[in-house]
Design an enzyme around this catalytic site. Structure first.
Site, short mmCIF file in Angstrom:
data_model
loop_
_atom_site.label_atom_id
_atom_site.label_comp_id
_atom_site.label_asym_id
_atom_site.label_seq_id
_atom_site.Cartn_x
_atom_site.Cartn_y
_atom_site.Cartn_z
CG ASN A 10 -1.85 1.13 1.31
OD1 ASN A 10 -1.80 2.03 0.46
ND2 ASN A 10 -2.71 1.15 2.31
CE LYS A 17 -0.78 1.34 7.00
NZ LYS A 17 -2.23 1.34 7.10
NE ARG A 97 -6.41 1.44 0.27
CZ ARG A 97 -6.43 2.62 0.83
NH1 ARG A 97 -5.33 3.17 1.30
NH2 ARG A 97 -7.56 3.28 0.93
CG HIS A 186 -13.63 2.98 3.86
ND1 HIS A 186 -14.38 3.87 4.61
CD2 HIS A 186 -12.33 3.29 4.10
CE1 HIS A 186 -13.58 4.69 5.26
NE2 HIS A 186 -12.33 4.37 4.96
N GLY A 216 -13.33 4.69 11.29
CA GLY A 216 -11.95 4.98 11.69
C GLY A 216 -11.77 6.48 11.59
N GLY A 218 -11.24 7.94 8.76
CA GLY A 218 -12.23 8.04 7.69
C GLY A 218 -13.37 7.13 8.07
NE ARG A 247 -11.30 12.29 5.29
CZ ARG A 247 -11.17 11.03 4.92
NH1 ARG A 247 -12.02 10.47 4.08
NH2 ARG A 247 -10.18 10.29 5.39
CG PHE A 290 -14.27 7.99 18.90
CD1 PHE A 290 -15.27 8.79 18.39
CD2 PHE A 290 -14.60 6.97 19.78
CE1 PHE A 290 -16.60 8.59 18.76
CE2 PHE A 290 -15.93 6.76 20.14
CZ PHE A 290 -16.93 7.58 19.63
CD GLU A 389 -9.05 -1.55 4.58
OE1 GLU A 389 -9.32 -0.83 3.62
OE2 GLU A 389 -8.65 -1.13 5.67
P1 ADP Z 1 -7.68 5.01 9.87
O1 ADP Z 1 -8.88 5.52 9.11
O2 ADP Z 1 -6.60 6.04 9.99
O3 ADP Z 1 -7.19 3.64 9.42
P2 ADP Z 1 -8.38 3.62 12.32
O4 ADP Z 1 -9.26 2.58 11.75
O5 ADP Z 1 -7.05 3.21 12.84
O6 ADP Z 1 -8.22 4.85 11.35
O7 ADP Z 1 -9.20 4.32 13.51
C1 ADP Z 1 -8.69 5.40 14.21
C2 ADP Z 1 -9.73 5.85 15.21
O8 ADP Z 1 -10.02 4.76 16.09
C3 ADP Z 1 -9.29 7.02 16.07
O9 ADP Z 1 -10.31 7.98 16.17
C4 ADP Z 1 -9.06 6.38 17.43
O10 ADP Z 1 -9.32 7.26 18.48
C5 ADP Z 1 -10.10 5.28 17.42
N1 ADP Z 1 -9.79 4.25 18.41
C6 ADP Z 1 -8.73 3.44 18.46
N2 ADP Z 1 -8.75 2.68 19.60
C7 ADP Z 1 -9.87 3.03 20.27
C8 ADP Z 1 -10.47 2.65 21.51
N3 ADP Z 1 -9.92 1.71 22.27
N4 ADP Z 1 -11.63 3.25 21.87
C9 ADP Z 1 -12.18 4.20 21.11
N5 ADP Z 1 -11.67 4.61 19.94
C10 ADP Z 1 -10.54 4.06 19.52
#
Ligand code: ADP
Length: 406
Positions: A10, A17, A97, A186, A216, A218, A247, A290, A389
């Site tokens: 990726n 990656k 990817r 996605h 996530g 996104g 966003r 988050f 993925e």
């Molecule tokens: P990306 O789109 O960059 O791949 P990810 O799928 O890694 O993103 O998700 C990132 C988000 O997941 C962030 O907002 C992070 O705060 C949240 N996150 C990760 N671990 C936890 C957790 N234990 N509880 C709540 N939110 C989480």
């Protein structure tokens, strides 16, 4: 039988990656991340299998291009000390990817000159992604020319959407002239979690109406009926639909006309506003993360609470819309960083949804890593399904290569 090792790549603007896995057993032999490609102090974080578990190493190197980065990855995989294969011929194929395949690709594709050209044509639609994917494909081709390469597109899964779903109510000529329509993203994740959810439930994917929420940084929702995507919340770009880390998600586009006029914003300022300064971060003023939003909402911060409530409300909105669209829902899936890890979010989304047959079992929700989190007799199976993925890309790559020999 020798293992069917697939190398998944990726390539981003300044990163590569990688993951090498045996696709039949899903065992990961090595994975890693090359950061700061284009710089003298680029970093390779390499995680690789050893006799009892995995080891990690970190290397700092001068990596001027993607080609240099991928060359180092290939060497590292065969390295005497930190390698996991004897020879690069132990790799069955390479899966890339690719974010955008445009309208032409409803499936993953064996990479040849035509496919490379098509990816190039889609640069206009994905200027931040496709050029770097192409650089990775070209570099791999030059470094290991005898290896099969496959492109797995984020957009391909959504190409099953009907015309009345993917068209925007703009003048039709703009669709013809510029390809302006909903593409969705996605796709690899939505496809993987739908397949895996069906497997966990021991049901046929063809028989299920699934709503998948990939949450996530996104975030997007997808309506999957009989295994195919019938609608998704991201659109022409990954901006629309759900509220995200930075966003906006859906909002009235005329706001931009108003702001351009009132605040004399330039194109790049508008882009920064809607892509990087909005979402959870823009509303809370605290963070896009988050976990920070939850922590601050718990402490009574009103804007963090508002960001959380808005995030939840939009997910509920799409669940309602997609249930109507599919005339029902059998499975609701939560995935990605927030979906997989936040019981609080899952509980909030499923609150007051019993009209649709959606509810969560508190105990299962609080302890679940993978599986069903709704009560046993619940009308809808609510599930937490970690996305993978890379595994889907590896499977697609093996499938396409095997198809060549038939
Ligand atoms: P990306 O789109 O960059 O791949 P990810 O799928 O890694 O993103 O998700 C990132 C988000 O997941 C962030 O907002 C992070 O705060 C949240 N996150 C990760 N671990 C936890 C957790 N234990 N509880 C709540 N939110 C989480």
């Amino acid at each position: 039988m020798s293992p069917k090792n697939i190398l998944v790549l990726n390539c981003g603007s300044s990163s590569v990656k990688y993951e090498l896995m045996d696709v039949d057993s899903s065992v990961i032999l090595a994975r890693g991340f090359v950061e700061k490609v284009g710089m003298e102090d680029a970093v390779i974080n390499h995680h690789y299998i050893v006799e009892y578990g995995y080891n990690d190493i970190k290397l700092v190197r001068d990596i001027s291009t993607h080609r240099v980065g991928i060359k180092m990855v290939i060497e590292l995989l065969q390295d005497e000390e930190h390698g996991v294969i004897n020879d690069i011929n132990d790799v069955y194929g390479i899966g890339h990817r690719v974010v955008h395949g445009g309208e032409g690709y409803t499936d993953s594709a064996y990479i040849d000159d035509k496919v490379k050209n098509d990816i190039k044509h889609c640069i206009e639609l994905a200027p931040l992604h496709n050029p770097h994917h192409l650089a990775g494909i070209d570099a791999t081709e030059k470094l290991i020319p005898d290896h099969h390469q496959v492109a797995v597109f984020d957009t391909a899964f959504h190409q099953t959407m009907e015309e009345d779903t993917y068209m925007y109510a703009l003048p039709y000529e703009l669709y013809k002239k510029h390809g302006i329509r909903k593409y969705g993203f996605h796709g690899t994740s939505h496809k993987y979690v739908a397949q895996h959810a069906a497997q966990l439930l021991e049901k046929r994917l063809d028989d299920l109406k699934i709503i998948s929420c990939h949450l996530g940084n996104g975030a997007s929702a997808c309506a999957i009926s009989g295994g195919v995507s019938v609608d998704t919340s991201m659109g022409f770009t990954p901006l629309s639909g759900l509220m995200m880390g930075t966003r906006t998600g859906d909002f009235d586009p005329a706001v931009l006309l108003y702001l351009i006029n009132k605040e004399s914003l330039s194109l790049s300022e508008v882009s920064t506003l809607i892509n990087r300064h909005s979402g959870l971060y823009g509303i809370s003023g605290i963070s896009r993360d988050f976990r920070e939003i939850i922590k601050n909402a718990d402490k009574g911060n009103k804007r963090a609470q508002l960001a959380l409530d808005m995030f939840v409300a939009r997910i509920k909105h799409y669940i309602g819309a997609y249930t109507a669209k599919m005339n029902g829902i059998d499975v609701l899936v939560f995935t990605a960083g927030i979906g997989e890890n936040s019981p609080v979010l899952r509980r909030m989304v499923c609150e007051n949804m019993d009209y649709l047959g959606i509810e969560v079992c508190e105990e299962a929700n609080n302890s679940c890593d993978e599986g069903v989190i709704s009560p046993e007799n619940s009308g809808v199976k609510v599930m937490c399904v970690p996305t993978n993925e890379e595994l889907l890309i590896a499977r697609e790559t093996a499938r396409i290569i095997e198809g060549l020999n038939k």
